[in-house]
Scaffold this active site. Structure first.
Site, short mmCIF file in Angstrom:
data_model
loop_
_atom_site.label_atom_id
_atom_site.label_comp_id
_atom_site.label_asym_id
_atom_site.label_seq_id
_atom_site.Cartn_x
_atom_site.Cartn_y
_atom_site.Cartn_z
N TRP A 146 -8.85 -5.86 -12.50
CA TRP A 146 -8.88 -4.13 -12.52
C TRP A 146 -9.41 -3.50 -13.83
O TRP A 146 -8.59 -3.75 -14.87
CB TRP A 146 -7.70 -3.55 -12.08
CG TRP A 146 -7.32 -3.95 -10.50
CD1 TRP A 146 -7.81 -3.30 -9.62
CD2 TRP A 146 -6.32 -4.89 -10.29
NE1 TRP A 146 -7.31 -3.65 -8.45
CE2 TRP A 146 -6.47 -4.89 -8.54
CE3 TRP A 146 -5.56 -6.23 -10.64
CZ2 TRP A 146 -5.68 -5.93 -7.82
CZ3 TRP A 146 -5.06 -6.92 -9.85
CH2 TRP A 146 -5.16 -6.84 -8.56
N HIS A 163 -6.33 1.40 -8.57
CA HIS A 163 -6.02 1.18 -7.51
C HIS A 163 -4.70 2.13 -6.96
O HIS A 163 -3.98 2.78 -7.81
CB HIS A 163 -5.80 -0.03 -7.07
CG HIS A 163 -4.56 -0.81 -7.55
ND1 HIS A 163 -4.20 -2.32 -7.31
CD2 HIS A 163 -3.91 -0.23 -8.67
CE1 HIS A 163 -3.35 -2.49 -8.27
NE2 HIS A 163 -3.02 -1.50 -9.03
N ARG A 189 -12.20 3.27 -12.41
CA ARG A 189 -12.25 1.84 -13.16
C ARG A 189 -13.38 2.12 -14.15
O ARG A 189 -14.41 2.46 -13.74
CB ARG A 189 -12.71 0.60 -12.13
CG ARG A 189 -11.47 0.43 -11.27
CD ARG A 189 -11.53 -0.73 -10.30
NE ARG A 189 -10.77 -0.55 -9.31
CZ ARG A 189 -10.49 -1.59 -8.25
NH1 ARG A 189 -11.46 -2.75 -8.29
NH2 ARG A 189 -9.30 -1.36 -7.61
N GLN A 203 -9.38 5.18 -2.58
CA GLN A 203 -8.52 4.25 -1.85
C GLN A 203 -7.68 4.82 -0.77
O GLN A 203 -7.04 5.86 -1.21
CB GLN A 203 -7.87 3.08 -2.53
CG GLN A 203 -8.94 2.18 -3.33
CD GLN A 203 -8.08 1.02 -4.17
OE1 GLN A 203 -6.98 1.08 -4.42
NE2 GLN A 203 -8.71 -0.02 -4.57
N VAL A 246 1.14 -9.77 -3.29
CA VAL A 246 1.31 -10.01 -1.95
C VAL A 246 1.25 -11.56 -1.74
O VAL A 246 0.68 -12.20 -2.75
CB VAL A 246 0.24 -9.33 -1.03
CG1 VAL A 246 0.46 -7.93 -0.80
CG2 VAL A 246 -1.32 -9.75 -1.38
N ALA A 300 1.25 -4.62 3.12
CA ALA A 300 0.75 -3.83 2.44
C ALA A 300 -0.69 -3.98 2.46
O ALA A 300 -1.40 -5.03 2.52
CB ALA A 300 0.88 -3.58 1.13
C1 FA5 Z 1 -7.15 -3.74 -4.60
O1 FA5 Z 1 -7.40 -2.72 -5.31
C2 FA5 Z 1 -5.80 -3.90 -3.95
N1 FA5 Z 1 -4.89 -2.93 -4.93
C3 FA5 Z 1 -6.06 -3.74 -2.48
C4 FA5 Z 1 -4.72 -4.39 -1.93
C5 FA5 Z 1 -3.60 -3.39 -1.69
C6 FA5 Z 1 -4.43 -5.51 -1.70
C7 FA5 Z 1 -2.29 -3.83 -1.27
C8 FA5 Z 1 -3.47 -6.14 -1.25
C9 FA5 Z 1 -2.28 -5.17 -0.87
P1 FA5 Z 1 -9.61 -4.24 -4.70
O2 FA5 Z 1 -9.98 -4.39 -6.31
O3 FA5 Z 1 -10.48 -5.23 -3.96
O4 FA5 Z 1 -8.12 -4.29 -4.31
O5 FA5 Z 1 -10.20 -3.03 -4.30
C10 FA5 Z 1 -9.79 -2.46 -2.88
C11 FA5 Z 1 -11.01 -1.62 -2.24
O6 FA5 Z 1 -11.47 -0.79 -2.85
C12 FA5 Z 1 -12.41 -2.67 -2.30
O7 FA5 Z 1 -12.56 -3.39 -1.08
C13 FA5 Z 1 -13.44 -1.56 -2.16
O8 FA5 Z 1 -13.83 -1.09 -0.97
C14 FA5 Z 1 -12.77 -0.39 -3.02
N2 FA5 Z 1 -13.38 -0.40 -4.45
C15 FA5 Z 1 -13.00 -1.23 -5.51
N3 FA5 Z 1 -13.65 -0.97 -6.58
C16 FA5 Z 1 -14.55 0.04 -6.07
C17 FA5 Z 1 -15.70 0.59 -6.91
N4 FA5 Z 1 -15.85 0.54 -8.14
N5 FA5 Z 1 -16.26 1.53 -6.30
C18 FA5 Z 1 -15.96 1.69 -4.92
N6 FA5 Z 1 -14.89 1.14 -4.00
C19 FA5 Z 1 -14.37 0.31 -4.71
#
Ligand code: FA5
Length: 336
Positions: A146, A163, A189, A203, A246, A300
């Site tokens: 992250w 997140h 981010r 999110q 998870v 989750a």
């Molecule tokens: C997470 O952030 C985890 N917290 C998700 C999670 C929650 C997993 C609970 C398991 C249990 P990730 O980094 O993949 O995961 O981000 C999740 C979603 O946020 C991505 O699939 C995407 O749709 C969105 N996302 C992430 N970064 C960006 C970005 N820079 N711009 C737009 N959307 C984004």
């Protein structure tokens, strides 16, 4: 001649000119009066009377003509400035809800019907909630996944949340099972921008904790959600993935709805579009909030809202959401 000229004068300007020429201080009729002194005394009374009579007649004609012209001008103005009250009105431009707001409402509404309450949490977050309590200890390499924006603080490590998962911990800390919540919110981010990455995005987190919650509950809930948003005919796919909070972890995909096979821009020819990360809540999280992991289990998930809108409406570039171009935003007017 004066009467003829008067008849030809048809606006206020011409009338004023006529008046100056004949009856004004330097006008022709007035100058006749001045000739009185040059006449022999016996002719003066008759001449004077004749000039006065002429003056009175012309003044009368002028008054009548002036009234005519005034009316004509008024009528003309009324016609020119008339408002046609039978024309349909011009609709005022009214704003619309931002597509991301609309999607958040749509998603939380679907989950409300599945028994999930909507809650919100802080965007400026303690690193304890953003990482430590989520089973991502300091120095753990997963912390780099992250790309976090840090806010300096002497005593505590403060971040802009990368997140919405910190709300898993906050929600569990404040309640006892059964827990069923969805958490929409902004995330930040330190990210290189491109067509699918913003440094600021949204999110929606989901969390369910209770006795006997299993992976099949997760699968059922997510499949139902995907079909309500993207259509009943959607196929869904779960694949193993890793998130520290998870175990097991999955990524969840739907079959590509615009797929033209090789060369498909949306799924890049794979036939599947990943829409979120999910899994069974790691026992360490339950321990961190004082839940008994031998009694409770949970699932989750976390999804990106902009990506959902992009998929649903075919938006090609995530940056369009935050450029404030009304031509883009107005397309999401539900009433239209
Ligand atoms: C997470 O952030 C985890 N917290 C998700 C999670 C929650 C997993 C609970 C398991 C249990 P990730 O980094 O993949 O995961 O981000 C999740 C979603 O946020 C991505 O699939 C995407 O749709 C969105 N996302 C992430 N970064 C960006 C970005 N820079 N711009 C737009 N959307 C984004």
């Amino acid at each position: 001649r004066a009467e003829q000229d008067l008849a030809a004068a048809c606006d206020s300007q011409a009338l004023a000119a006529w008046y100056a020429q004949y009856l004004g201080r330097k006008g022709e009729v007035t100058s006749l009066t001045r000739r009185l002194g040059a006449l022999p005394p016996e002719e003066r009374p008759a001449f004077g009377q004749a000039v006065n009579a002429l003056k009175t007649t012309l003044q009368g004609s002028f008054d009548r003509r002036q009234e005519e012209v005034r009316r004509a001008e008024l009528t003309q103005r009324l016609e020119a400035e008339a408002v046609d009250i039978t024309l349909p009105g011009r609709a005022p431009d009214i704003g619309t809800l931002h597509p991301v707001t609309q999607m958040i409402r749509e998603v939380t509404d679907i989950f409300a019907h599945l028994g999930f309450q909507t809650v919100e949490g802080p965007e400026v977050e303690d690193a304890y909630y953003a990482f430590d309590a989520l089973n991502i200890p300091k120095e753990h390499p997963a912390r780099d996944v992250w790309d976090t924006i840090f806010i300096h603080s002497e005593s505590r490590e403060i971040v802009l949340r990368p997140h919405t998962s910190p709300m898993q911990i906050r929600t569990m800390e404040q309640s006892t099972p059964p827990v069923r919540v969805v958490v929409p919110g902004r995330c930040y981010r330190y990210e290189a921008l491109d067509a699918t990455h913003e440094w600021h995005f949204h999110q929606i987190e989901g969390l369910a904790v209770d006795e006997r919650i299993t992976m099949s509950d997760l699968k059922g809930v997510l499949a139902e959600f995907a079909r309500q948003i993207f259509g009943r005919e959607r196929k869904v796919r779960f694949r193993c993935d890793y998130f520290p909070f998870v175990e097991p972890g999955v990524d969840f995909a739907i079959d590509c709805m615009v797929c033209k096979g090789v060369g498909c821009r949306v799924c890049k020819g794979t036939g599947w579009i990943e829409i979120l990360g999910a899994g069974m809540v790691h026992p360490n999280l339950l321990i961190n909030v004082g839940y008994d992991p031998s009694r409770y289990t949970g699932f989750a998930f976390g999804m990106g809202v902009e990506r959902l809108v992009m998929l649903k409406y075919g938006v090609q570039d995530i940056r369009a959401f935050y450029q404030g171009d009304v031509r883009f935003l107005a397309q999401f007017n539900r009433a239209a």
